[in-house]
Design an enzyme around this catalytic site. Structure first.
Site, PDB file in Angstrom:
ATOM      1  N   CYS A   1      40.077  46.167  41.818  1.00 18.37           N
ATOM      2  CA  CYS A   1      40.809  46.896  42.860  1.00 18.37           C
ATOM      3  C   CYS A   1      41.597  48.062  42.264  1.00 18.37           C
ATOM      4  CB  CYS A   1      41.734  45.954  43.622  1.00 18.37           C
ATOM      5  SG  CYS A   1      40.845  44.715  44.605  1.00 18.37           S
TER       6      CYS A   1
ATOM      7  N   CYS B   1      44.376  42.696  39.662  1.00 14.67           N
ATOM      8  CA  CYS B   1      42.952  42.809  39.987  1.00 14.67           C
ATOM      9  C   CYS B   1      42.402  44.122  39.426  1.00 14.67           C
ATOM     10  CB  CYS B   1      42.727  42.748  41.490  1.00 14.67           C
ATOM     11  SG  CYS B   1      40.978  42.915  41.929  1.00 14.67           S
TER      12      CYS B   1
END
Length: 194
Positions: A135, A132
């Protein structure tokens, strides 16, 4: 099986991973013991190989408090959820999703009971395992704002990549067959035609 015995089963094609484990975990000089072993536990949990996770948690119990072991597993759990959600927001062509409320409980991010920077590092490592980018950027930003060095961040990512690679090896090498305790479909083995 203890961790050393498990690592001894690594096949020749994955020897680099065994050597990397020794270099980035056993010979670590960049991270504190809690940063290192929390990263190892969190990434093993995120990599989802039970054999590897069990061996790592058993060894980590001698290096981390029980609370830190639970916090590392919690980092894998909460970040795996967040990684899916925020990766969707990031990858979706429709950018309206980025303006909408998440609607997901994330209390553990503040209630883990360990050093916040250590937890942030574990969150970054799990985000790397789960791929991700949003993130990764968010957790890296927090660490850098708190003057956490890029060398330490990269050390944790080396750990994450090595643990994930080992999980792939153990998945590939585990004997296949019926799941223990699962009902066996005997009809599948029948030679009688209906």
């Amino acid at each position: 099986m203890n961790l050393e015995a498990l690592l001894d089963t690594v096949p020749a094609y994955a020897r680099d991973l065994k050597l990397n484990f020794s270099a980035v975990v056993r010979q670590n000089t960049e991270l504190t013991e809690q940063q290192l072993w929390g990263t190892v536990v969190a990434c093993a949990a995120a990599s989802r190989n039970r054999t590897l996770l069990d061996a790592i948690v058993e060894e980590a119990k001698g290096k981390l408090s029980a609370q830190a072991v639970e916090a590392a597993k919690g980092a894998a759990a909460i970040l795996s959820m967040n990684n899916i959600f925020y990766r969707f927001q990031h990858l979706a062509v429709n950018k309206k999703y980025e303006t909408m409320r998440a609607g997901l409980r994330m209390n553990f991010l503040r209630q883990h009971g360990v050093d916040p920077l250590d937890f942030e590092l574990w969150a970054l490592a799990v985000s790397a395992v789960n791929g991700c980018g949003k993130c990764i950027d968010a957790h890296e930003r927090v660490l850098l704002q708190k003057e956490f060095s890029e060398e330490k961040i990269l050390a944790a990512i080396r750990v994450a990549s090595t643990i994930y690679g080992l999980a792939v090896v153990f998945d590939a090498e585990e004997p296949k067959g019926d799941l223990v305790g699962a009902p066996v479909n005997t009809d599948a083995y029948s030679t009688t035609t209906i």
